[in-house]
Design an enzyme around this catalytic site. Structure first.
Site, mmCIF file in Angstrom:
data_model
loop_
_atom_site.group_PDB
_atom_site.id
_atom_site.type_symbol
_atom_site.label_atom_id
_atom_site.label_comp_id
_atom_site.label_asym_id
_atom_site.label_seq_id
_atom_site.Cartn_x
_atom_site.Cartn_y
_atom_site.Cartn_z
ATOM 1 N N ARG A 251 0.966 -2.561 6.940
ATOM 2 C CA ARG A 251 1.754 -1.605 7.720
ATOM 3 C C ARG A 251 2.724 -2.189 8.737
ATOM 4 O O ARG A 251 3.829 -1.633 8.887
ATOM 5 C CB ARG A 251 0.807 -0.583 8.364
ATOM 6 C CG ARG A 251 0.219 0.372 7.326
ATOM 7 C CD ARG A 251 -1.010 1.078 7.829
ATOM 8 N NE ARG A 251 -2.150 0.171 7.933
ATOM 9 C CZ ARG A 251 -3.378 0.544 8.293
ATOM 10 N NH1 ARG A 251 -3.624 1.803 8.576
ATOM 11 N NH2 ARG A 251 -4.358 -0.330 8.354
ATOM 12 N N ASP B 275 0.857 -1.198 0.000
ATOM 13 C CA ASP B 275 0.000 0.000 0.000
ATOM 14 C C ASP B 275 0.882 1.233 0.000
ATOM 15 O O ASP B 275 1.054 1.908 1.027
ATOM 16 C CB ASP B 275 -0.941 -0.027 1.212
ATOM 17 C CG ASP B 275 -1.969 -1.139 1.102
ATOM 18 O OD1 ASP B 275 -2.417 -1.436 -0.026
ATOM 19 O OD2 ASP B 275 -2.318 -1.726 2.140
ATOM 20 N N THR C 228 -12.250 -5.607 7.241
ATOM 21 C CA THR C 228 -11.735 -5.755 8.614
ATOM 22 C C THR C 228 -11.753 -4.436 9.386
ATOM 23 O O THR C 228 -11.558 -4.421 10.592
ATOM 24 C CB THR C 228 -10.302 -6.318 8.598
ATOM 25 O OG1 THR C 228 -9.591 -5.683 7.540
ATOM 26 C CG2 THR C 228 -10.288 -7.792 8.353
ATOM 27 N N ARG D 66 -2.001 -8.291 13.220
ATOM 28 C CA ARG D 66 -1.129 -7.414 13.990
ATOM 29 C C ARG D 66 -0.318 -8.247 14.981
ATOM 30 O O ARG D 66 -0.905 -8.908 15.851
ATOM 31 C CB ARG D 66 -1.955 -6.382 14.780
ATOM 32 C CG ARG D 66 -2.662 -5.339 13.917
ATOM 33 C CD ARG D 66 -1.659 -4.419 13.236
ATOM 34 N NE ARG D 66 -2.268 -3.424 12.362
ATOM 35 C CZ ARG D 66 -2.504 -3.576 11.066
ATOM 36 N NH1 ARG D 66 -2.197 -4.717 10.449
ATOM 37 N NH2 ARG D 66 -3.022 -2.603 10.361
ATOM 38 N N LYS E 215 -11.061 -5.252 -5.339
ATOM 39 C CA LYS E 215 -12.400 -5.355 -4.708
ATOM 40 C C LYS E 215 -13.501 -4.810 -5.611
ATOM 41 O O LYS E 215 -14.198 -3.854 -5.278
ATOM 42 C CB LYS E 215 -12.426 -4.622 -3.366
ATOM 43 C CG LYS E 215 -11.421 -5.144 -2.343
ATOM 44 C CD LYS E 215 -11.641 -4.487 -0.995
ATOM 45 C CE LYS E 215 -10.661 -4.951 0.047
ATOM 46 N NZ LYS E 215 -9.303 -4.441 -0.174
ATOM 47 N N PHE E 216 -13.677 -5.474 -6.762
ATOM 48 C CA PHE E 216 -14.692 -5.009 -7.707
ATOM 49 C C PHE E 216 -16.096 -5.099 -7.102
ATOM 50 O O PHE E 216 -16.450 -6.086 -6.435
ATOM 51 C CB PHE E 216 -14.647 -5.843 -8.994
ATOM 52 C CG PHE E 216 -13.359 -5.700 -9.765
ATOM 53 C CD1 PHE E 216 -12.732 -4.464 -9.902
ATOM 54 C CD2 PHE E 216 -12.773 -6.805 -10.368
ATOM 55 C CE1 PHE E 216 -11.549 -4.340 -10.627
ATOM 56 C CE2 PHE E 216 -11.596 -6.689 -11.091
ATOM 57 C CZ PHE E 216 -10.978 -5.455 -11.212
ATOM 58 N N GLN F 295 -7.737 -0.711 11.625
ATOM 59 C CA GLN F 295 -8.289 -2.067 11.653
ATOM 60 C C GLN F 295 -8.992 -2.313 12.988
ATOM 61 O O GLN F 295 -8.488 -1.953 14.047
ATOM 62 C CB GLN F 295 -7.168 -3.114 11.468
ATOM 63 C CG GLN F 295 -6.456 -3.017 10.128
ATOM 64 C CD GLN F 295 -7.283 -3.590 8.987
ATOM 65 O OE1 GLN F 295 -8.510 -3.649 9.061
ATOM 66 N NE2 GLN F 295 -6.630 -3.993 7.923
ATOM 67 N N LYS G 93 0.693 -8.060 -2.487
ATOM 68 C CA LYS G 93 -0.661 -7.602 -2.799
ATOM 69 C C LYS G 93 -0.603 -6.175 -3.345
ATOM 70 O O LYS G 93 -0.014 -5.293 -2.722
ATOM 71 C CB LYS G 93 -1.536 -7.624 -1.545
ATOM 72 C CG LYS G 93 -2.968 -7.179 -1.804
ATOM 73 C CD LYS G 93 -3.847 -7.437 -0.601
ATOM 74 C CE LYS G 93 -3.943 -6.263 0.319
ATOM 75 N NZ LYS G 93 -4.793 -5.170 -0.172
ATOM 76 N N ASP H 169 -5.805 -6.773 -5.515
ATOM 77 C CA ASP H 169 -6.937 -6.571 -4.590
ATOM 78 C C ASP H 169 -7.664 -5.274 -4.929
ATOM 79 O O ASP H 169 -7.482 -4.258 -4.263
ATOM 80 C CB ASP H 169 -6.384 -6.529 -3.151
ATOM 81 C CG ASP H 169 -7.480 -6.443 -2.108
ATOM 82 O OD1 ASP H 169 -8.623 -6.830 -2.412
ATOM 83 O OD2 ASP H 169 -7.187 -5.997 -0.986
ATOM 84 N N ASP I 31 -19.767 -3.722 -8.800
ATOM 85 C CA ASP I 31 -20.461 -2.927 -9.821
ATOM 86 C C ASP I 31 -21.558 -3.822 -10.401
ATOM 87 O O ASP I 31 -21.801 -4.928 -9.885
ATOM 88 C CB ASP I 31 -19.440 -2.470 -10.892
ATOM 89 C CG ASP I 31 -19.818 -1.144 -11.535
ATOM 90 O OD1 ASP I 31 -21.006 -0.987 -11.922
ATOM 91 O OD2 ASP I 31 -18.954 -0.266 -11.653
HETATM 92 O O1 C5P Z 1 -1.745 -2.271 6.769
HETATM 93 P P1 C5P Z 1 -2.675 -3.429 7.001
HETATM 94 O O2 C5P Z 1 -1.958 -4.665 7.517
HETATM 95 O O3 C5P Z 1 -3.869 -3.052 7.853
HETATM 96 O O4 C5P Z 1 -3.208 -3.782 5.542
HETATM 97 C C1 C5P Z 1 -4.235 -4.691 5.324
HETATM 98 C C2 C5P Z 1 -4.489 -4.795 3.848
HETATM 99 O O5 C5P Z 1 -5.555 -5.708 3.641
HETATM 100 C C3 C5P Z 1 -4.907 -3.500 3.177
HETATM 101 O O6 C5P Z 1 -4.267 -3.473 1.905
HETATM 102 C C4 C5P Z 1 -6.398 -3.600 3.002
HETATM 103 O O7 C5P Z 1 -6.858 -2.992 1.815
HETATM 104 C C5 C5P Z 1 -6.597 -5.101 2.907
HETATM 105 N N1 C5P Z 1 -7.909 -5.607 3.327
HETATM 106 C C6 C5P Z 1 -8.432 -5.404 4.573
HETATM 107 N N2 C5P Z 1 -9.676 -5.913 4.890
HETATM 108 C C7 C5P Z 1 -10.369 -6.615 3.988
HETATM 109 C C8 C5P Z 1 -9.816 -6.835 2.715
HETATM 110 C C9 C5P Z 1 -8.569 -6.327 2.420
HETATM 111 O O8 C5P Z 1 -7.784 -4.791 5.420
HETATM 112 N N3 C5P Z 1 -11.528 -7.172 4.304
#
Ligand code: C5P
Length: 254
Positions: free
Chosen positions: A228, A29, A137, A198, A80-81, A207, A51, A78, A83
């Protein structure tokens, strides 16, 4: 490399570290291809998957996927479509042509959208694994209720999972808090991709429904998505190593 050629987590009993590497997906990201390449460089040999999400893909386009794929890594696109069915089907076909290994659509797009997304992959040799995103999440009960859904995240995850299973999906994205229940619904063939990871003591950020790497794996996760805690660590390779060590121990546990 296709997803079915990956070492399934837990199966590499003799090399739990290799299994951990194949089960860790690092979320790139970041805002530019240069930032992404620098992270991939620093994480070389640490994980088999990267990802690419909305931020990086919007900034850098498909070329960034090629850079990662050329180095022999698997790519989880990722985007996430969500539409109308016809538009999602076209987007799924376009994404599959980019050679990625996993991709996402929102399960909340409904049964017709899910069916169209699956149908779009028919006839494609080595199609990517199409994952249904259940409830983000970052959503807790308050956030979910505010969107008009009068349910707790766990109930909504179950509803969406059953719907996507009926549409032929086997891969799902959900939080660590639902992974055990999800594994019960999908059985061993389910591919459960779990963000919200985490390590103990890490910042949760935005999150809400989180767990440690070992908790998520013990409850049945197939892949862990970590952003992160690795990408913003002072030493990303060292942070990844610590997570891999924890994952390997969990995969090796009886
Ligand atoms: O930085 P972090 O570990 O929170 O990143 C989690 C990644 O997972 C992000 O790229 C976020 O877009 C993705 N994600 C998420 N929850 C979902 C689907 C994808 O956090 N349900």
């Amino acid at each position: 490399m296709s997803i079915s050629q990956e070492t399934p987590p837990g199966s590499a009993v003799h090399d739990p570290f290799a299994a951990a590497r194949n089960s860790l997906i690092v979320a790139l990201d970041v805002p530019s291809a240069a930032d992404a390449t620098s992270l991939v460089d620093r994480l070389e040999g640490q994980c088999g998957w990267f990802k690419v999400g909305l931020e990086l893909f919007t900034a850098a386009g498909p070329a960034v996927l090629e850079t990662i794929l050329r180095r022999g890594h698997c790519v989880f696109l990722d985007l996430k479509f969500h539409d109308i069915p016809n538009t999602v089907a076209g987007a799924v076909r376009s994404a599959a042509a980019l050679g990625v290994h996993m991709m996402t659509v929102h399960a909340s797009g409904g049964p017709a959208m899910l069916a169209a997304a699956r149908a779009a992959l028919q006839g494609i040799a080595h199609p990517p694994e199409l994952l249904a995103v259940t409830v983000l999440t970052s959503m807790d009960v308050e956030q979910l209720n505010a969107t008009g859904i009068p349910a707790a995240p766990a109930g909504q995850v179950e509803r969406l999972t059953r719907m996507a299973l009926a549409a032929g999906f086997r891969g799902f994205v959900a939080s660590p808090q639902e992974v055990a229940h999800l594994r019960g619904l999908t059985g061993p063939q389910g591919i459960l991709v779990i963000p919200g990871i985490r390590p103990a003591g890490a910042e949760s950020g935005d999150q809400k429904r989180i767990a440690t790497p070992s908790q998520a794996l013990r409850q049945g996760a197939s892949y862990l998505v970590v952003g992160r805690p690795i990408t913003q660590a002072p030493d990303p390779a060292q942070a990844a190593q610590a997570i891999l060590k924890e994952m390997a121990a969990a995969l090796n546990a009886p």
